[in-house]
Write a protein that holds these residues in place. Sequence first.
Motif, PDB file in Angstrom:
ATOM      1  N   GLU A 396      -1.194 -24.107  -5.652  1.00 40.55           N
ATOM      2  CA  GLU A 396      -2.300 -23.334  -5.428  1.00 40.55           C
ATOM      3  C   GLU A 396      -1.436 -22.266  -5.759  1.00 40.55           C
ATOM      4  N   THR A 412       1.612 -29.709  -0.685  1.00 41.60           N
ATOM      5  CA  THR A 412       1.213 -29.045  -1.113  1.00 41.60           C
ATOM      6  C   THR A 412       1.726 -27.602  -0.955  1.00 41.60           C
ATOM      7  N   ARG A 414       0.813 -23.846  -0.424  1.00 44.42           N
ATOM      8  CA  ARG A 414      -0.031 -22.775  -0.583  1.00 44.42           C
ATOM      9  C   ARG A 414      -0.300 -21.889  -1.443  1.00 44.42           C
ATOM     10  N   ALA A 415      -1.010 -21.296  -1.475  1.00 48.13           N
ATOM     11  CA  ALA A 415      -1.312 -19.856  -2.502  1.00 48.13           C
ATOM     12  C   ALA A 415      -0.350 -18.908  -2.379  1.00 48.13           C
ATOM     13  N   ALA A 417       3.104 -19.133  -3.137  1.00 47.38           N
ATOM     14  CA  ALA A 417       4.294 -19.216  -1.952  1.00 47.38           C
ATOM     15  C   ALA A 417       5.309 -19.452  -3.010  1.00 47.38           C
ATOM     16  N   GLU A 428       4.615 -29.925   3.080  1.00 46.93           N
ATOM     17  CA  GLU A 428       3.747 -28.004   3.449  1.00 46.93           C
ATOM     18  C   GLU A 428       4.618 -26.439   2.836  1.00 46.93           C
ATOM     19  N   PRO A 430       4.200 -23.175   2.851  1.00 45.83           N
ATOM     20  CA  PRO A 430       3.099 -22.014   3.604  1.00 45.83           C
ATOM     21  C   PRO A 430       3.308 -20.971   2.602  1.00 45.83           C
ATOM     22  N   ALA A 431       2.145 -20.319   2.210  1.00 47.19           N
ATOM     23  CA  ALA A 431       1.448 -19.016   2.149  1.00 47.19           C
ATOM     24  C   ALA A 431       2.494 -18.135   1.735  1.00 47.19           C
TER      25      ALA A 431
END
Length: 460
Positions: A396, A412, A414-415, A417, A428, A430-431
């Motif tokens: 992201e 993924t 996240r934004a 990261a 994943e 985390p942002a």
Amino acid sequence: MSLNIVILAAGQGKRMNSACPKVLHPLAGKPLLRHVIDTARALAPQRIVVVYGHGGEAVPEAISGSELSYVKQEPQLGTGHAVMQAVPEIGPADLTLVLYGDVPLTRAGSLKALVAAATQAKGLGILTVKLPDPAGYGRIVREAGKITRIVEHKDASATERAIDEVNTGIMAIPTARLDDWLKRLSNKNAQGEYYLTDIVAMAVEDGVPVTSAAPADAWETLGVNSKVQLAELERIAQRNTANALLEQGVTLADPARIDVRGLLSCGRDVSIDVNCVFEGEVVLGNDIVIGPNCVLKNVSVRAGTIINAFSHIEDAEIGAHCRIGPYARLRPGAKLDEHVHIGNFVEVKNANVGAGSKANHLAYVGDSDVGSGVNIGAGVITCNYDGVNKSRTVIEDGVFVGSDSTLVAPVTLRAGAYIGAGSTITREAPAGKLTLTRAKQMTIDAWKPPVKKQKPEPKA
Ligand code: UD1
Ligand code: CA
């Protein structure tokens, strides 16, 4: 005035020394026959009939089209015999224009001039040229300036061989007379063939006017019989394309060192350095710089982008103001937004890369969705393939991926990261947090450097 076109393409092309039928050899990225068909189309004919034979079904299989019909000529008994095979397929149009499948560079304008000449004369038109060395060609015999017949080189007398005006083979024939003339052909000549050229004397005999037209340039009538001639025509075609680009305002470092094997369209102030190859359909916007030795195939590039030396780009879309290469590889499905930087030894495949994102060194970004403002460090790999299936990596906006990280898809980030260098990410991230996988660094205080073993003393 209505028109049929017959394209003769049954000949063997022995001197090509190739298993591929002659008319399927590519010139500027497209089979010879395709060039002739495309030019034929520009004349808006009622019908295009291709006479094929040697090479079997390979020719109709390779090139098809709703407006095309094919007739097989077997055995091949000459150009007149070839046109005879086409007669049942041609429509009732006023004129039938005969072209050769191995003469690829004739311009539509020259053919239109021939058709106009035949139409105006209400007769038969022949495209002729004067050659300094006419050996091998059919000669145009004139009396008091008027064409009376064509004599083939092998049948010609010494005086006739001195004639320098030759038959290019391209002819516009009144369709209403064609069938009758072809039926009257004989093969009593030096080659034992049915010569199409013999219809010229028949036209004169029947009181049908015979006229000629000349092509704008002599190279338009050159045919391909060997790889040497194919290479010569390739250079002519490339020079023509380069000249057209220059005239349109494109800067070419050297017009002799660009190859366009398809369609290249350029905006204003495009500059192309030496040894670039463009294949398929390439669209370059305004203010684009292409460095030396780049290969672009089916690519669109938007304004202000720079593609540096040795980049290889295929089936990709590149946004505005990007910086690509040197040594970048964009593979099918690479879609870059504006202001993206893809640097040396970076490969991007089937991936969207958002605005302002950067992967500047030694990375693989495959099957990925990369947001904007992402920084992908040196040596980062998206592990998209488990040996059976491909999975996607989602990165992201604003993510920072530290160098030498592996991102094991599906995964993924996240934004915002932040991935620590050398991490292997399988879950994943985390942002807005630092995620890393890394063995703890340690230092062994008691460590001593290894000491070279002493060889035992040789016994005295
Ligand atoms: C032909 C002309 C000659 C002209 C020259 C121009 C005749 C008799 N001669 O000679 O006046 O100066 O072209 O290049 O027309 N083809 C067939 N089926 C055949 C024979 C030929 O389809 O049975 C096709 C070939 O594939 C080629 C074209 O017709 O595309 C011309 O044949 P080619 O053998 O090259 O003719 P030339 O003898 O060179
Ligand atoms: Ca020939």
